[in-house]
Design a protein around this motif. Structure first.
Motif, PDB file in Angstrom:
ATOM      1  N   ASP A 680       0.862  -1.184   0.000  1.00  0.00           N
ATOM      2  CA  ASP A 680       0.000   0.000   0.000  1.00  0.00           C
ATOM      3  C   ASP A 680       0.899   1.235   0.000  1.00  0.00           C
ATOM      4  OD1 ASP A 680      -1.774   2.053   0.466  1.00  0.00           O
ATOM      5  OD2 ASP A 680      -2.471   1.312   2.402  1.00  0.00           O
ATOM      6  N   THR A 681       0.853   2.024  -1.068  1.00  0.00           N
ATOM      7  CA  THR A 681       1.742   3.184  -1.197  1.00  0.00           C
ATOM      8  C   THR A 681       1.044   4.509  -0.891  1.00  0.00           C
ATOM      9  OG1 THR A 681       1.269   3.500  -3.556  1.00  0.00           O
ATOM     10  CG2 THR A 681       3.053   1.970  -2.979  1.00  0.00           C
ATOM     11  N   ARG A 682      -0.150   4.481  -0.331  1.00  0.00           N
ATOM     12  CA  ARG A 682      -0.869   5.725  -0.062  1.00  0.00           C
ATOM     13  C   ARG A 682      -0.166   6.548   1.016  1.00  0.00           C
ATOM     14  NH1 ARG A 682      -4.178   1.533  -1.030  1.00  0.00           N
ATOM     15  NH2 ARG A 682      -5.819   1.785  -2.585  1.00  0.00           N
ATOM     16  N   PRO A 683      -0.290   7.879   0.932  1.00  0.00           N
ATOM     17  CA  PRO A 683       0.327   8.725   1.960  1.00  0.00           C
ATOM     18  C   PRO A 683      -0.580   8.850   3.186  1.00  0.00           C
ATOM     19  CG  PRO A 683      -0.656  10.111   0.277  1.00  0.00           C
ATOM     20  CD  PRO A 683      -0.903   8.685  -0.152  1.00  0.00           C
ATOM     21  N   TYR A 684      -0.059   8.488   4.337  1.00  0.00           N
ATOM     22  CA  TYR A 684      -0.789   8.623   5.589  1.00  0.00           C
ATOM     23  C   TYR A 684       0.001   9.566   6.486  1.00  0.00           C
ATOM     24  CZ  TYR A 684      -3.124   4.324   4.009  1.00  0.00           C
ATOM     25  OH  TYR A 684      -3.829   3.387   3.282  1.00  0.00           O
ATOM     26  N   VAL A 685      -0.485  10.789   6.644  1.00  0.00           N
ATOM     27  CA  VAL A 685       0.220  11.765   7.466  1.00  0.00           C
ATOM     28  C   VAL A 685      -0.832  12.626   8.176  1.00  0.00           C
ATOM     29  CG1 VAL A 685       0.517  13.300   5.479  1.00  0.00           C
ATOM     30  CG2 VAL A 685       1.953  13.592   7.491  1.00  0.00           C
TER      31      VAL A 685
END
Length: 904
Positions: A680-685
């Protein structure tokens, strides 16, 4: 600009602060109960693996943000190291060409030399992938080069990055075109027909962590315009090796492998160019089957060898699997027999998932090589073995003398089989005597960094922990010029000239002392001025945190978070499944938390050890600690570990990649997560302005690139930086909108970043391309410059270290003065360099565009007759003129090595 955040000053008593936010402290006996309840909450749901279409769209967004960024002309400074090396996964040489070598770094792009390793050039650094699985040159056309992206090894700890398919060049690597297969993720082999370059085969492993059908063997007969999957086993079993009979291109041999071990893989043979396949088991183990590699003897293609990681269990203490075995066929793969009479377990032990290569000497079917942690050769058809030679010479000098461990690729030059090219975790090695001695080509400026920090020397030094190439440090002014010795040094080396390292910190009160770590909590304190560079030598003190006697051992993650307290330089904190504290620089430790970890699932689990991945202390509030775990839990204490509370309600259950406490606002916490173990390469910030009571996403317009680090600018709390799997982004409005800093940066994973406060520079540590530095003045500048020119302060630069050896007028890409300039108009600017008396020394021209620009003075001045020579050390004035507008700044040229005194 200020974010709408509550502001606090540095305080010692925190009770009033947190009561004001309605945040009560949870005593330790309730921590585990609360954590269990939160785990049941309907927080951010688990996402599916990112698709190739999503990653393609993300790459388009990445490029668009870079092209449209107001900072697209800001030039990064690559500072090395050069000699450290990095994991070489792929090597190729054109047929009949003894000077050209292509070297694929596992996560550091593709490099090329045309002079047998004297100098190197990156030729694949602005594509959608930076991880190299294989490189191949068409035997019939040396200008046709193929690259298969995605590392060809599944790392259970650390990172093995996926790719975006195959790429083709028809001009020897000068330019590239994507040729599809983007969903294959990890490509192990690209095989080109010996006489028809339009026929190409690809062996694909597929995703590392999740099932997908895009695995197996693919074939194109039209140069990549169309592909057909000709061998498919199942959605969890890929193909890790593929070879062709050198005399019969229709005969292909493939090894299928399920990473978690299985029985569906094994040897597959095709006699019709891949149209049909048959599984061969005669004489081979039935399973569980590990990784294997195959080779055909060029001198007698009836003879094949197979080097297998046999995962069948044993009853031998300390030996869970059979391990390495060599099998031989004398009838083109129809029947097999075990060839080795000597035990080969020591070749790679339990780490066969990383290696298992076999190569046969083109002249002699009984002379072969196998690769593992170490490399061996046999002269009797695989029955007995001896290690390759360990006599090492190096292009760049290092303290180490041994051949580096962990070998991934071996190429035998068919024109001269005594010439070997060996790729391992330490870089590229070349032998001209069949492996008796080696030249370490450690002049490729690549390094796989996990962590970076800086000190306050002048010039300041950068400290970094690297993947299997130890902890290193070097000056921020280091040059990558081929003719200049690399100035980076090793904090330590293990006896194989490597070692896994992560956090690396200099003692702020004693610059002889550096803290570093190996994997899983093995922390050290090193006197870098001592008599030994060995990690186990007399200059090293083992400070590994240990649980009290009688208590269960502390579980540490592969990368163990630890730091020096910003409030007391003798105080250290570290975290496994518990948090520990030392007040005497690591000599003694106390446990300051209950078990805050997650259930450990083992190497292939999403949560392998269940330990903390990140831990930090507020620079404003002594004893305010925050950290995160592999399972995505966040914990916070405001009383130095006496009490802890869970602060992750509503956040994704992903691996915590960073927790940061604000330097300006005591209630502000930043957290980032990565789904790399779920593909999973989604950005979680996220940010919390009430010490974790509530959170909001600040991923905003970031592309779908996993976020590895978030950092608040210490000079301006509204400015945030993130490092992702593909670059760097900045927000100047508290995360509402992000702008790219990657336009002039190679495609690379940014694992860590820090800010050198005195020099106002951003330093990034990349996982493949070492350290890079960026001037922050233009980013921090909120002044309007509507008209004319504005020239930012110019950083000092070191003089050429060998001026008497430099050809006049030829800088050969060495050091230069960088000028950051903003302009309201476009045109051709005149750059004039004068000495302190106003005497003109150099005049040049450069194009200027509207907005930010980076200009250069090459440190050359004109002498008698207009002849160019190196500028002496000293102070200069630089004026930039565009039309009627002028801007002037002072530039200082330091002696080599910088000022002689340390800055305060």
């Amino acid at each position: 600009m200020r974010c709408k955040l509550p502001l606090y000053t540095k305080v010692e008593n925190t009770s009033t602060l947190f009561e004001a936010h309605g945040i009560g402290m949870i005593p330790p006996r309730f921590v585990l109960l609360v954590g269990s309840l939160l785990a049941l909450q309907a927080s951010a749901s688990a996402q599916q693996a990112t698709t190739a279409a999503d990653r393609s769209a993300a790459w388009t967004a990445h490029k668009t943000l870079a092209d449209q960024s107001p900072y697209r002309t800001l030039a990064w400074r690559a500072v090395g190291p050069v000699k450290t090396g990095a994991r070489i996964e792929a090597i190729a040489i054109p047929r009949g060409n003894t000077g050209t070598i292509y070297a694929g770094v596992g996560t550091g792009n593709l490099w090329k030399t045309v002079n047998n390793g004297l100098t190197w050039k990156p030729i694949f650094e602005h594509e959608s992938a930076f991880a190299i699985g294989d490189v191949a040159v068409a035997p019939s056309d040396p200008k046709t080069v193929w690259v298969g992206t995605g590392e060809a090894q599944p790392r259970f700890a650390g990172y093995a990055y996926g790719g975006s398919g195959v790429f083709k060049s028809v001009n020897s690597g000068d330019s590239w075109r994507s040729m599809g297969l983007a969903e294959t993720q990890h490509i192990a082999k690209v095989l080109i027909h010996p006489s028809d370059p339009n026929i190409v085969y690809v062996a694909a492993m597929g995703r590392q962590w999740t099932p997908n059908p895009d695995r197996g063997v693919y074939r194109t007969t039209d140069g990549g315009a169309h592909w057909k999957k000709v061998l498919f086993i199942d959605d969890s079993t890929g193909v890790v090796d593929l070879v062709m009979d050198p005399r019969d291109p229709q005969s292909l041999y493939a090894w299928g492998w399920r990473i978690e071990q299985g029985t569906r893989g094994g040897l597959f043979v095709s006699r019709d160019g891949g149209t049909t396949w048959a599984r061969v088991t005669n004489g081979l183990p039935t399973g569980p089957l590990g990784r294997a590699n195959i080779d055909v003897a060029p001198s007698d293609p009836r003879v094949l060898y197979l080097f297998l990681d046999n995962r069948a269990p044993t009853n031998v203490t300390g030996r869970p699997y059979i391990g390495g075995e060599v099998y031989r066929s004398d009838d083109r793969g129809a029947h097999w027999r075990k060839a080795n009479t000597e035990d080969l377990y020591e070749v790679f032990g339990v780490f066969g998932w990383k290696f298992a290569d076999v190569r046969v000497d083109p002249r002699n079917a009984k002379h072969l090589y196998i690769l593992g942690n170490r490399a061996f050769q046999s002269f009797d058809g695989g029955a007995t073995w001896r290690r390759l030679g360990d006599k090492i010479l190096r292009v760049q000098d290092t303290p180490g003398r041994a051949l580096h461990l962990d070998h991934h690729e071996l190429v035998i030059d068919p024109a001269n089989p005594d010439r070997l090219l060996l790729g391992n975790d330490g870089g590229l090695f070349m032998s001209y005597d069949a492996g008796e001695s080696w030249l370490h080509l450690n002049n490729i400026p690549v390094a796989q960094m996990y962590f970076v920090s800086t000190d306050d020397h002048s010039p300041y030094r950068i400290f970094a922990g690297t993947q299997d190439d130890a902890a290193v440090y070097g000056p921020s002014t280091n040059s990558l010029d081929d003719a200049i010795p690399d100035q980076w040094k090793s904090v330590y080396l293990d006896r194989w000239t490597g070692g896994d390292s992560y956090v690396t910190l200099i003692d702020p009160t004693d610059d002889r002392i550096v803290y570093y770590e190996h994997q899983n909590g093995a922390m050290m304190r090193m006197d870098i001025t001592g008599s030994s560079v060995l990690t186990s030598g007399p200059s090293t003190v083992d400070i590994r945190p240990r649980a009290p006697r009688g208590a269960p051992p502390v579980r540490f993650s592969w990368y163990t978070p630890f730091f020096i307290s910003p409030h007391n330089p003798r105080t250290l904190y570290a975290a496994g499944n518990q948090v520990l504290k030392s007040t005497d620089r690591g000599d003694n430790w106390t446990v300051v938390s209950p078990d805050l970890g997650d259930p450990a699932g083992g190497d292939r689990a999403t949560v392998p050890t269940g330990a903390f991945t990140m831990l930090t202390e507020s620079p404003l509030v002594r004893g305010m600690l925050a950290g995160g775990t592999e399972g995505g839990h966040l914990w916070l204490s405001t009383d130095d570990g006496a009490n802890w509370r869970a602060v992750d309600s509503g956040l994704p259950r992903k691996w915590v990649s960073r927790v940061t406490l604000s330097e300006k606002n005591a209630g502000t916490v930043y957290a980032s997560f990565t789904g790399f173990r779920e593909d999973d390469t989604r950005p979680y910030v996220y940010v919390s302005t009430d010490t974790g009571r509530s959170w909001r996403s600040i991923a905003g317009n970031l592309p779908q690139e996993a976020v590895n680090v978030i950092k608040e600018d210490p000079a301006d709390a509204a400015i945030l930086y993130v490092g992702t799997d593909l670059g760097v982004y900045v927000s100047r409005d508290c995360g509402a909108r992000w702008e790219s800093l990657s336009a002039l940066l190679p495609t690379t994973a940014v694992m860590d970043l820090t800010i050198q406060t005195r020099e106002r520079e951003l330093v990034i540590g990349t996982y493949g391309r070492g350290a890079w530095v960026l001037d922050l003045d233009p980013i921090r500048d909120r002044s309007a410059h509507p008209t004319g020119l504005f020239l930012y302060p110019i950083r000092p630069v070191n003089a050429d270290p060998f001026p008497w050896e430099t050809v006049p007028g030829s800088r050969r890409g060495r050091r230069a003065v960088r000028m950051q300039l903003t302009s309201a108009t476009a045109g051709t600017a005149t750059i004039t360099v004068t000495d302190v008396s106003g005497r003109e020394l150099r005049r040049t021209e450069a194009p200027v565009t509207i907005g930010l620009n980076t200009l250069f003075w090459d440190l050359q001045v004109q002498g008698p007759g207009g002849r160019l020579g190196d500028a002496p050390t000293g102070t200069y004035s630089i004026e930039v003129q565009l039309g009627n507008e002028r801007a002037r700044r002072v530039a200082v040229v330091w002696p080599e090595g910088g000022p002689s005194t340390k800055s305060p």
